[in-house]
Design an enzyme around this catalytic site. Structure first.
Site, short mmCIF file in Angstrom:
data_model
loop_
_atom_site.label_atom_id
_atom_site.label_comp_id
_atom_site.label_asym_id
_atom_site.label_seq_id
_atom_site.Cartn_x
_atom_site.Cartn_y
_atom_site.Cartn_z
CD GLN A 414 -1.80 0.09 3.48
OE1 GLN A 414 -2.43 0.45 3.82
NE2 GLN A 414 -0.81 -1.57 4.51
N GLY A 416 0.80 6.08 -1.12
CA GLY A 416 -0.37 7.20 -1.17
C GLY A 416 -1.21 7.37 -2.06
CD GLN A 417 -2.37 5.84 -7.48
OE1 GLN A 417 -1.68 5.94 -8.04
NE2 GLN A 417 -3.88 5.74 -8.67
CG ASP A 531 7.21 8.10 -8.69
OD1 ASP A 531 7.76 8.39 -8.39
OD2 ASP A 531 5.76 7.82 -8.20
#
Length: 731
Positions: A414, A416-417, A531
């Site tokens: 998991q 931030g998104q 990214d």
């Protein structure tokens, strides 16, 4: 208050409560719950203080030579109790081997002995149950039976017959159990009316002139409980019919008695009396209008003993036998339950009612609303522009089922998104399912962007998007499942006891570069990833690289060389030129790749909080070592041991060019990919295959052992153990 005192008070309180069982309270406090194998429920009790009144008092005959047996005072004598029930219906079963009538004939047809004994219960709380017969055994008599309720008398008769060749060695048998008068071989039976408090019977010679003689001298009549419906009745030996004395003690005679609470004619009278005995969560039932008395039953939804406080216990209908239909949830309440239809269904939810019916129209509208909220119209617009293939839409229910309703045990990672879950589709395919944490403009834009970007891409080193779901509360993305985690974990996991070989590092670097070169130059519209970092590089089977997470990626229009955007990225990988100007170019991806390449060379993290401000950046430390020609001090020990000096220096020089502060001075990704492919091809293919097989045997964790060992030493190599992760990752 001290804990010991609280525990002692709790124990005293529990001892004062009536005895409890799975079906509620059954007896008075400090009273025996049973005698021998027989349970003694209230209002019956062992001893005067344990029963409702003396008529319900049980004596437990406990001797040292025999197991305890319960006895009840019944019409002037003590009889053994076999069973007691407080409901369905309230009954007591007793052993009562007494005859209503007995007749024996001597020579010449004269009566040698004769006995009649009626049974009168009309002054007691008992009546004969209709689950009894008046039974007669013998071959030569009629039995005339009389039963009386409170104000009504009933008469009946039957005759048992025997074949002429019946001998003493054979048995008489009563017929199959049923509801009507029936005749067997040497046996006949007549019913007893419910509520009968009096029974009597007479045996009358049927006459034997047609035959000229009696088969047996004696006949008997008695009360006996019915057996199981449609099962055979009992049998007896004909030798009993030759006795000159009553021999019924040889037969297993058990009688069923109904009992009730007397003292009031009905419930209305009883409820106005201080002697009313029905307790909490119970109802009163009239025993019978003509008979008098009443009974107590637990209210609907409760079970137990209605004659005791807390005796009736709530039934958990949901656990006992779920009464709710599919697509509904059962909710237990005191004395009842509720069936609640799940979202998208309507109805009463019960099995006996209409159940839960699918709300097709309402469900369709709900899906349409979610589809719009989750960017469905924008996605349709973008995926219908010709160059983007149509994206598969998965039903929300299939993805819920695939992840066991997004169970925490299925979480792969998991950020931030969103959260990524491992799932299995209906066809058995294992997938990774990303569930967005929230739906705001920024996250929704990234979601739609990732779908659009990956819909254009088809490369073995780019993670494959299988489809999405927009009919859920938050959007869902479905990817191919990549089993061996991220490159970040592969490099930096302290539990990894099998480090990555030099040959494998070259292969991984070449695969990443090939994917980025494809995105920059081989798609219909160039794509900048924006990214690139080791945590966004997935490792598949045979350690095939999969570049992932295209939430912030951008397509570049023809003729443009850069994008002007808000600065987004991960500290440690961020192009300093992009950070200062806000202009992202293809060379910005090259810079980020250069950091990943340095991670592979050094085994160190891109940022370290334990170092000084000037030395926190791995890129800064690496460039300084290249300028000072102290590369060996920063390299991973395994790289120094296994890599040829010229080859390692060449790869390090390529990384140095990628990290040039001026973007135009950096090589393109196609050049980087070509150079790394040449270095990687030098390594033997068999080495890579062997290492991959070993890794799978290690349960999915990276395990690489090179079959070629090189040496290259100039000075001691500094350890990378002092580096510290600076995590700013997205999933």
């Amino acid at each position: 208050m001290p804990l010991k005192v609280i525990s002692l008070l709790h124990l005293i309180f529990c001892l004062l409560l009536p005895h409890a069982s799975a079906s509620g309270i059954t007896r008075m406090p400090d009273c025996p719950s049973q005698c021998g194998d027989v349970s003694i429920p209230y209002p019956f009790g062992v001893g005067s203080d344990c029963s409702l009144d003396p008529s319900f008092q049980i004596t437990c005959n406990n001797t040292s030579t025999m197991p305890p047996k319960p006895y009840l005072e019944f019409v002037g004598e003590s009889v053994e109790v076999v069973d007691i029930r407080v409901d369905n219906p309230p009954q007591i079963r007793i052993k009562y081997p007494h005859l209503l009538a007995a007749t024996c004939y001597g020579r010449g047809g004269r009566v040698a002995s004769w006995e009649v004994k009626d049974i009168d219960l009309r002054t007691t709380q008992y009546t004969f149950s209709e689950e009894n017969w008046i039974t007669a055994i013998g071959c030569d008599e009629f039995v005339a039976a009389i039963t009386n309720t409170a104000n009504q008398s009933f008469r009946d008769a039957c005759q048992g017959t025997c074949s002429a060749d019946t001998g003493y060695s054979t048995n008489g048998s009563c017929p199959f159990n049923g509801d009507r008068n029936s005749v067997g071989d040497g046996c006949c039976r007549t019913p007893i009316t419910k509520g009968s408090g009096y029974v009597d019977a007479k045996l009358i010679d049927s006459g034997t002139t047609w035959r000229g003689y009696r088969l047996f001298p004696c006949s008997y009549a008695f009360v006996k409980e019915k057996g199981i419906m449609n099962e055979p009745g009992f049998s007896y030996n004909f030798s009993i019919l030759s006795e000159n004395t009553t021999a019924l003690t040889l037969l297993p005679v058990v009688v069923r008695l109904d009992w009730r609470i007397v003292g009031a004619q009905n419930c209305l009278q009883a409820q106005q009396s201080s002697a009313y005995v029905c307790r909490n969560n119970s109802v009163c039932l009239d025993f019978g209008a003509e008979i008098g008395g009443y009974l107590c039953n637990c209210s609907k939804g409760y079970v137990g003993n209605p004659y005791l406080d807390q005796g009736c216990k709530d039934i958990d209908e949901c656990n006992a036998n779920n009464p709710c239909s599919p697509n509904s949830d059962c909710i237990n309440t005191l004395g009842s339950f509720k069936c609640s239809c799940r979202r998208g269904y309507t109805g009463d939810g019960t099995l006996e009612g209409i159940g839960c019916v699918f709300q097709k129209r309402k469900e369709t509208k709900r899906k349409e609303k979610l589809f719009k909220k989750n960017g469905g119209l924008l996605l349709q617009q973008k995926t219908n522009e010709g160059t983007i293939r149509k994206t598969k839409h998965f039903p929300a229910k299939e993805l819920e089922k695939a992840t066991d309703h997004f169970n925490k045990s299925r979480v792969l990672g998991q950020g931030g998104q969103g959260v990524v879950y491992k799932g299995m589709l209906n066809d058995g395919k294992i997938v990774a399912i990303k569930k967005l944490k929230q739906v705001d403009d920024d996250h929704l834009e990234q979601f739609i962007n990732e779908v659009v970007i990956l819909s254009q891409v088809d490369h073995r080193n780019v993670v494959k998007l299988l489809g999405c779901c927009l009919e859920n509360e938050v959007p869902l993305l479905v990817y191919e499942f990549v089993p061996n985690g991220t490159l970040f974990n592969l490099i930096h996991d302290p539990d990894n006891t099998f480090p990555i070989s030099w040959n494998m590092r070259l292969k991984i670097a070449a695969d990443i570069a090939a994917a980025l070169a494809y995105l920059h130059y081989s798609t219909s519209i160039p794509i900048y990833h924006r990214d690139i970092k080791s945590s966004n590089i997935l490792i598949g089977e045979k350690f095939i690289v999969k570049v992932s997470d295209f939430g912030t990626s951008k397509s570049v229009e023809a003729g443009k060389t850069h994008l002007t955007t808000l600065v987004k990225g991960t500290l440690g990988y961020l192009d300093p030129e992009y950070y200062e100007s806000g202009q992202f170019t293809d060379k910005s991806d090259v810079y980020s790749f250069g950091v990943v390449l340095v991670e592979l060379l050094t085994g160190q993290r891109p940022m370290s909080e334990k170092r000084t401000q000037d030395e926190r950046s791995l890129a800064t430390r690496f460039l300084a070592s290249m300028e000072k020609q102290t590369l060996d001090l920063i390299l991973d020990p395994l790289v120094r041991e296994q890599g040829q000096k010229e080859e390692v220096i060449a790869v390090a020089s390529l990384a140095q060019r990628c990290l040039n502060s001026t973007g135009k001075m950096r090589p393109s990704m196609s050049v980087v990919a070509t150079e790394l492919a040449n270095y990687s091809n030098v390594a033997q293919t068999s080495t890579v295959e062997d290492e991959s097989e070993q890794a799978r045997a290690y349960g999915g964790k990276p395990m690489m052992i090179s079959d070629t060992q090189y040496t290259w030493t100039t000075s001691e190599i500094s350890s990378s153990s002092d580096t510290h992760p600076f995590r700013s990752e997205t999933v």
